[in-house]
Design an enzyme around this catalytic site. Structure first.
Site, PDB file in Angstrom:
ATOM      1  N   HIS A 462      31.854  -5.000 -42.303  1.00 29.70           N
ATOM      2  CA  HIS A 462      31.630  -6.377 -42.745  1.00 29.70           C
ATOM      3  C   HIS A 462      30.992  -6.451 -44.131  1.00 29.70           C
ATOM      4  O   HIS A 462      30.783  -7.551 -44.643  1.00 29.70           O
ATOM      5  CB  HIS A 462      30.730  -7.099 -41.730  1.00 29.70           C
ATOM      6  CG  HIS A 462      31.306  -8.395 -41.235  1.00 29.70           C
ATOM      7  ND1 HIS A 462      32.612  -8.790 -41.466  1.00 29.70           N
ATOM      8  CD2 HIS A 462      30.761  -9.403 -40.510  1.00 29.70           C
ATOM      9  CE1 HIS A 462      32.828  -9.967 -40.907  1.00 29.70           C
ATOM     10  NE2 HIS A 462      31.728 -10.373 -40.321  1.00 29.70           N
ATOM     11  N   ASN A 509      28.882 -16.687 -41.341  1.00 28.85           N
ATOM     12  CA  ASN A 509      29.478 -17.992 -41.071  1.00 28.85           C
ATOM     13  C   ASN A 509      28.757 -19.139 -41.782  1.00 28.85           C
ATOM     14  O   ASN A 509      29.068 -20.308 -41.554  1.00 28.85           O
ATOM     15  CB  ASN A 509      29.532 -18.269 -39.569  1.00 28.85           C
ATOM     16  CG  ASN A 509      28.166 -18.231 -38.920  1.00 28.85           C
ATOM     17  OD1 ASN A 509      27.178 -17.905 -39.569  1.00 28.85           O
ATOM     18  ND2 ASN A 509      28.108 -18.563 -37.643  1.00 28.85           N
TER      19      ASN A 509
END
Length: 630
Positions: A462, A509
């Site tokens: 990530h 997010n």
């Protein structure tokens, strides 16, 4: 399997067997009850309800399966509740799971009348072709006794072909001149409801309904055909249909605060989108708004399908809103700043937007799949404060009556003062159309690397977006500086074009709201921005550039697209591979690369940096051409 679990499974299996055996025995006792099976790709529930409305007037007493409960376990309950005093039992039958799905329902029901509405694309993934779907539906016709009646759609070649598989009586319905029960003069222009003329054996009656949409005409004709097949006078059948309300979630009108909603949110195979759009196209309304959730049962690229649907919706409506995990793919349908097309991965954020946008006399189509979207909450949210915003509960019941409606769950609300769309709600409220400012031809190129600020996550899948930017800054000699709270900036120049590298220090997010807030008042343009991020679908360490499109399931990209409501960000994607079947995805993307992977991923960082530079040079070249052209 543990002994306790094995015994529990065996008891459940035996209990189910006994209930089926009891149903077989009870069905044999009901010699004076007429059993009617209804199947088809679309319109089963409405057709079943319309048939029951006619038979309730004509035969007075009978049973039907409630709502859309059409699985074998649901049929058992209805059949066991049917008594010798019931003149009829009408049952819709689902074939959702693939070939052979109708075996058990037909053995339970033993139908004497078979009604087949149409063959569409619903459950196409299970059958691979419309012919495969038709073959399964035809089993209902073949299951009829010699003195049974097959009621078939004359306008659907795959349905009408089923008459060759039954030697008994066939009754056709449709608009075709050859249909035995024929419909014509069909009209449904909102706010008027569906009306048509029906002709049977030389008699013609006008049929008035409460249904919305001309595409319900086959369901009305099928119900009338079933009624006359059982001896109901055509006029009596037509009068019974006038009292039947639309089934919840199937083009059902709802009025809240002067706003007219058409709820077509129970299920949304691709084949049902066009009829709903046709209804909206002809409707009379002050403004038309289309809200689209999850579309199912189609072949090919999902992004392409959503773009096609978005373009069709924009041609009809003043505003189009997509909701759900695939929503951002629709943004590619925007052809300019004037296109009022918005995408929200969360139903909660869509509700916030619509609360500020909708006004009295609007006509709003809600088109989605109840199991995936639960779009009914967009209406409920206009009446009361909601706490449940889950989209994955899987409950197949009305949200209005759900006991968990006020139980907090689901995604958090996006910050109302950050996303561009929400910031413009005041403009919507004043009945003006928001305009995105035109972008200057020259300016800074922004490169946003997605990753995690924690040091222990530096070498994880990530974080490759961060690492690619760090590599680029190191190779070019650009220094990192604190741009503001939660941002690190490195400034440089490529071919005379100013470049800004950006690292956002926040959860993945939440990068969209942070980037949107940071960019306010700065020289930042979506069309001159590049996002660098990991990609689970690319092979490990492969690098690919993409001009625009959806979020591909990446939550960071999704957050950015929602905040800016624009998909024109350039992308550089780095493949990080897939987890094995035992590792949760959330763990995989935060697990450090192995020693064996380190050299490959370092090479990928370098390749991604080169791809970023290539995109910047392309922007520089395009800019030079624009300057020369002027």
């Amino acid at each position: 399997m543990r002994l306790k679990d094995a015994l529990a499974w065996r008891w459940q299996h035996l209990s189910r067997l006994s209930s089926y055996q009891l149903t077989y025995w009870h069905r044999r006792r009901l010699r004076n009850t007429v059993f009617i099976g209804v199947t088809g790709s679309a319109g089963k529930t409405t057709t079943k309800d319309l048939i029951a409305s006619i038979l309730q007037v004509h035969l007075l007493r009978g049973t039907k399966n409630p709502d859309s409960l059409n699985f074998p376990e649901d049929m058992v309950k209805v059949l066991l509740a049917t008594s010798k005093r019931d003149a009829y039992c009408v049952m819709e039958i689902s074939a959702h799971a693939g070939p052979g799905m109708l075996d058990l329902p037909l053995a339970l029901l033993k139908p004497q009348l078979a009604v087949v509405t149409n063959i569409g694309s619903d459950h196409l993934t299970a059958y691979h072709s419309r012919q495969g779907i038709a073959d399964e539906k035809a089993r209902l016709v073949r299951a009829l006794p010699a003195d049974g009646v097959a009621i078939l759609n004359a306008d659907d070649p795959l349905v009408w072909a089923m008459h060759s598989q039954f030697s008994g009586r066939c009754l056709s319905f449709g608009e075709s001149e050859d249909a035995m029960l024929r419909g014509d003069t069909i009209s449904s222009v909102w706010p008027a409801r569906l009306t048509l003329n029906a002709t049977w054996q030389g008699q013609t009656v006008q049929v008035k309904t409460q249904l919305c949409g001309s595409h319900w005409a086959p369901a009305v004709l099928a119900a009338l055909a079933c009624g006359v097949a059982l001896g109901a006078p055509l006029q009596l059948a037509a009068e019974a249909l006038e009292l039947t309300e639309p089934f919840e979630g199937r083009m059902a009108p709802v009025q809240i605060n002067g706003i007219h909603f058409i709820r077509d949110d129970w299920k949304a195979p691709l084949s049902t989108v066009a009829p709903a759009f046709d209804f909206m196209r002809t409707a009379h309304a002050a403004r038309k708004i289309i809200v689209i959730g999850t579309i199912s049962d189609y072949t090919g690229d999902s992004s392409k399908r959503y773009v096609e649907i978005a373009k069709a919706a924009l041609a009809i409506a003043a505003c189009v809103v997509f909701v759900g995990p695939r929503a951002s793919a629709a943004l590619r349908a925007k052809s300019g700043a004037d296109d009022a097309l918005y995408a929200f991965p969360s139903l909660r954020d869509a509700a916030t937007f619509l609360r500020g946008y909708l006004q009295a006399d609007d006509l709003v189509l809600l088109k989605g799949s109840h199991k995936a979207d639960h779009m009914q909450r967009l209406i409920i949210a206009l009446q009361t404060e909601l706490l449940c915003w889950r989209a994955d509960c899987g409950y197949m019941r009305s949200c209005q009556s759900c006991q968990y409606l006020q139980v907090p769950s689901g995604p958090k609300a996006a910050p109302e003062n950050v996303p561009i769309v929400t910031a413009k709600l005041q403009e919507f409220a004043s009945d003006s159309v928001p305009q995105i400012q035109s972008e200057p031809d020259m300016g800074v190129v922004s490169v946003i690397g997605l990753g995690n600020p924690q040091l222990n996550l530096a070498d994880t899948p990530h974080n490759v977006g961060y690492r690619a930017l760090e590599w680029l800054a190191q190779q070019r000699g650009w220094e990192w500086q604190a741009g503001s709270a939660q941002t690190l900036i490195a400034n440089g120049e490529v071919q005379g074009l100013p470049v800004r590298l950006i690292k956002l220090a926040c959860p993945m997010n939440e990068v969209g709201p942070l980037l949107c807030a940071w960019s306010a008042g700065r020289d930042f343009a979506v069309a001159r921005s590049i996002i660098v991020h990991d990609d689970l679908d690319l092979p490990f360490a492969q690098v690919r550039a993409k001009l625009r499109g959806g979020d591909g399931g990446h939550r960071g990209v999704r957050s950015i697209l929602q905040s800016f409501q624009d998909d024109r960000f350039l992308r550089v994607k780095i493949g990080v591979g897939q987890p094995d079947q035992y590792m949760p995805l959330a763990d995989f993307v935060l697990t450090p690369f192995s020693q064996a992977q380190q050299q490959q991923i370092l090479a990928a960082h370098a390749a991604a940096a080169d791809r970023v530079l290539e995109l910047i040079r392309n922007l520089s070249t395009a800019q030079a051409k624009n300057v020369k052209g002027t």
